[in-house]
Motif scaffolding. Sequence first.
Motif, PDB file in Angstrom:
ATOM      1  N   GLN A   1      -7.528  -4.475  -1.416  1.00  0.00           N
ATOM      2  CA  GLN A   1      -7.693  -3.054  -1.707  1.00  0.00           C
ATOM      3  C   GLN A   1      -7.274  -2.823  -3.154  1.00  0.00           C
TER       4      GLN A   1
ATOM      5  N   THR B   1      -4.365   6.215  -6.194  1.00  0.00           N
ATOM      6  CA  THR B   1      -5.406   6.616  -5.259  1.00  0.00           C
ATOM      7  C   THR B   1      -6.381   5.473  -5.025  1.00  0.00           C
ATOM      8  N   PHE B   2      -7.016   5.524  -3.880  1.00  0.00           N
ATOM      9  CA  PHE B   2      -7.936   4.467  -3.452  1.00  0.00           C
ATOM     10  C   PHE B   2      -9.138   4.371  -4.384  1.00  0.00           C
ATOM     11  N   ASP B   3      -9.457   3.150  -4.791  1.00  0.00           N
ATOM     12  CA  ASP B   3     -10.644   2.895  -5.603  1.00  0.00           C
ATOM     13  C   ASP B   3     -11.706   2.163  -4.796  1.00  0.00           C
ATOM     14  N   ARG B   4     -11.328   1.020  -4.178  1.00  0.00           N
ATOM     15  CA  ARG B   4     -12.316   0.251  -3.409  1.00  0.00           C
ATOM     16  C   ARG B   4     -11.629  -0.846  -2.600  1.00  0.00           C
ATOM     17  N   THR B   5     -12.361  -1.376  -1.645  1.00  0.00           N
ATOM     18  CA  THR B   5     -12.002  -2.647  -1.020  1.00  0.00           C
ATOM     19  C   THR B   5     -13.068  -3.645  -1.423  1.00  0.00           C
TER      20      THR B   5
ATOM     21  N   THR C   1       0.834  -1.203   0.000  1.00  0.00           N
ATOM     22  CA  THR C   1       0.000   0.000   0.000  1.00  0.00           C
ATOM     23  C   THR C   1       0.869   1.253   0.000  1.00  0.00           C
TER      24      THR C   1
ATOM     25  N   MET D   1      -6.208   0.044  -5.870  1.00  0.00           N
ATOM     26  CA  MET D   1      -5.732   1.412  -6.064  1.00  0.00           C
ATOM     27  C   MET D   1      -5.675   1.680  -7.564  1.00  0.00           C
TER      28      MET D   1
ATOM     29  N   ARG E   1     -12.260   8.407   0.878  1.00  0.00           N
ATOM     30  CA  ARG E   1     -12.381   6.935   0.876  1.00  0.00           C
ATOM     31  C   ARG E   1     -13.839   6.531   0.777  1.00  0.00           C
TER      32      ARG E   1
END
Length: 196
Positions: free
Chosen positions: A168, A153-157, A144, A170, A191
Amino acid sequence: MRHPERHTERLWLRQWREEDLDALAEMDADPEVMRYIGDGSPSTRERTTAALARARAAWDERGYGLFAAEEPATGELIGWVGLAVPTFLPEIMPTVEIGWRLRRRSWGRGYATEAAREVLAFAFDEVALDHVVSICHVDNHASTRVMAKLGMTFDRTTRVPAHGQPVQVMSLTREAFRASADGVLPRPPARRPARS
């Protein structure tokens, strides 16, 4: 078809050779290396042999794939960094993933970030991708951190259907990568809530 090779300050990202199998099998049999990969089980030599054959074939099929990462100073294979199609996670398809796996004694030296930056340049400039993702187990904080250093950048879990492991996802666009290469990192979005 001639397949590409890339060089970074400390690494040679090259095509696979038959003699890479021993080092690759040793790495894949290490429980710590494989802790967050798939279902978390160390791999057998047979499975690594099949994976190596797939890695070599992917270059002919797609024009991109996993680079063997060699340390020129020692001539040793330290792992791989490259591009793959993450069919194991159907909800995000179609897409291309950047990933990496390094032997344990090469951890903590910045190799993954260094090599991944070079592979991203290849992905966006030569393969002409508009967007890539990276996927890791939610507890794999080292990966991470690499993703964050790359400007992802964060997309989803979510969970991998085959074994239920929480992961996760990204994300990085060509434009964001070019901005980060110029020293301007994109601001991460808020998030999204985790899926169960």
